[in-house]
Scaffold this active site. Structure first.
Site, PDB file in Angstrom:
ATOM      1  N   LYS A 104       0.836  -1.197   0.000  1.00  0.00           N
ATOM      2  CA  LYS A 104       0.000   0.000   0.000  1.00  0.00           C
ATOM      3  C   LYS A 104       0.873   1.251   0.000  1.00  0.00           C
ATOM      4  CE  LYS A 104      -4.132  -2.032   0.712  1.00  0.00           C
ATOM      5  NZ  LYS A 104      -5.334  -1.849  -0.115  1.00  0.00           N
ATOM      6  N   ASP A 120      -0.470  -0.287  -4.495  1.00  0.00           N
ATOM      7  CA  ASP A 120      -1.882   0.096  -4.403  1.00  0.00           C
ATOM      8  C   ASP A 120      -1.995   1.461  -3.735  1.00  0.00           C
ATOM      9  OD1 ASP A 120      -4.589   0.272  -4.260  1.00  0.00           O
ATOM     10  OD2 ASP A 120      -4.894  -1.486  -2.989  1.00  0.00           O
ATOM     11  N   GLU A 131      -2.100   0.059  -8.721  1.00  0.00           N
ATOM     12  CA  GLU A 131      -3.541  -0.087  -8.564  1.00  0.00           C
ATOM     13  C   GLU A 131      -4.175   1.239  -8.139  1.00  0.00           C
ATOM     14  OE1 GLU A 131      -6.278  -2.955  -5.744  1.00  0.00           O
ATOM     15  OE2 GLU A 131      -4.424  -3.767  -6.604  1.00  0.00           O
ATOM     16  N   ASP A 157      -9.479  -0.457  -9.452  1.00  0.00           N
ATOM     17  CA  ASP A 157     -10.088  -1.201  -8.351  1.00  0.00           C
ATOM     18  C   ASP A 157     -11.370  -0.494  -7.911  1.00  0.00           C
ATOM     19  OD1 ASP A 157     -10.801  -2.610  -6.110  1.00  0.00           O
ATOM     20  OD2 ASP A 157      -8.920  -2.350  -5.037  1.00  0.00           O
ATOM     21  N   LYS A 166     -13.279  -7.271  -6.819  1.00  0.00           N
ATOM     22  CA  LYS A 166     -13.594  -7.691  -5.453  1.00  0.00           C
ATOM     23  C   LYS A 166     -14.942  -8.406  -5.528  1.00  0.00           C
ATOM     24  CE  LYS A 166     -10.921  -4.639  -2.477  1.00  0.00           C
ATOM     25  NZ  LYS A 166      -9.833  -4.382  -3.420  1.00  0.00           N
TER      26      LYS A 166
END
Length: 322
Positions: A136, A165, A194, A219, A243
């Site tokens: 992240k 991400d 991402e 995403d 997801k």
């Protein structure tokens, strides 16, 4: 089809820090269906409003309104604004009389902790056979993160791949600086970045993807089949992170694939759902056949082992009745 529902809230095993804040717990609803022959099925509603799904309160209101006997016609009335509920009810219905599923292990992408912790955690995952990692960004300053990332890229062995991400936390200027940095220091190990920009900046996202050399994955921009189709129509050249627990009825993704969406552009990812939803997702993967490591390396935060016996489902359900 008779049905029941129970709310759960589970603390995460350790807080998960993202650009959107710190997660400390996960809430949702477990569903239990039973037909006239006594065969049962289970489902899970696990919304994440920060990712574009509905709120848990909206799903609770739905469960309170639905009659105690379900039919396909009743389930078809669940609105698209409640995608986590659509997923939970659809997979619960499909599971009646079919549990336990036979599910296989798929390659998993290991999610690394934020900050300096990543420099140690990747080694444990590598020793378990994982070769794809996710980190992240947008949590600290770019300078701090790039210093850590430079050390991480130097440490990762040949064959390792890293996903970054940003959770939509960058602005265009920050994104430009980051991608320029990755061009110089990526060492060929960056699989993709991402969601670099917020979902509402779709024109900037498209322009960015068309001008940088590092691949980009959407995403938060693609939390439904309709949004994936919209980005396909716009000419999106990159990946789509799905997801599944937030995506609505699984048939909507199957329809996109039948219409020509290339499976190699899909990366399936966890929404920190529980074991019932995760097992349903892994059953669906037998049909969808993923091409990339799954973004389900989240056991450090929420352990959700695949359910391989009907007793395991029953124990989860009964635990909420204590």
């Amino acid at each position: 089809m008779r049905w029941q529902w129970r709310i759960y809230e589970e603390p995460l095993q350790e807080p998960l820090t993202t650009a959107q804040g710190v997660w400390r717990s996960r809430s949702g609803i477990y569903l239990r269906l039973e037909d006239e022959q006594g065969q049962v099925g289970y489902g899970e509603i696990a919304p994440l409003p920060g990712w574009g799904s509905e709120t848990l309160n909206a799903d609770i209101a739905l469960c309170q309104q639905l009659p105690g006997h379900l039919t396909p016609e009743i389930m078809a009335t669940i609105p698209e604004a409640l995608p986590a509920a659509q997923f939970g009810f659809a997979t619960a219905w499909q599971s009646v009389g079919r549990l336990p599923y036979r599910v296989r292990p798929w390659p998993i992408c290991a999610l690394l902790g934020s900050g300096q912790a990543a420099l140690e955690q990747w080694q444990q995952s590598w020793q378990r056979g994982q070769t794809t990692f996710k980190w992240k960004v947008g949590v600290m300053s770019p300078e701090e993160e790039q210093a850590i990332l430079k050390a991480l890229l130097a440490a990762l062995p040949p064959g390792a791949k890293l996903r970054l991400d940003a959770n939509g936390s960058w602005d265009r200027a920050t994104a430009n600086r980051w991608f320029a940095w990755l061009d110089r220091h990526g060492n060929g190990k960056i699989e993709y970045v991402e969601q670099p920009l917020p979902p509402d900046q779709w024109q900037a996202l498209l322009s960015l993807a068309q001008t940088v050399t590092t691949a980009i994955a959407l995403d938060e921009s693609v939390v439904s089949a309709a949004e994936v189709q919209r980005w396909v129509d716009r000419g999106w050249p990159g990946f789509f992170v799905i997801k599944t627990a937030l995506f609505g009825d699984p048939d909507s993704l199957s329809l996109l694939l039948r219409r020509g969406l290339e499976p190699q552009r899909l990366v399936f990812s966890s929404a920190l759902e529980g074991a019932i939803a995760r097992t349903a997702i892994f059953h669906l993967l037998e049909t969808w056949q993923p091409c990339h490591a799954l973004g389900f390396g989240v056991d450090r935060w929420r352990s959700a082992p695949l359910l391989t016996t009907l007793t395991a489902y029953e124990r989860l359900w009964e635990r909420l009745d204590q």
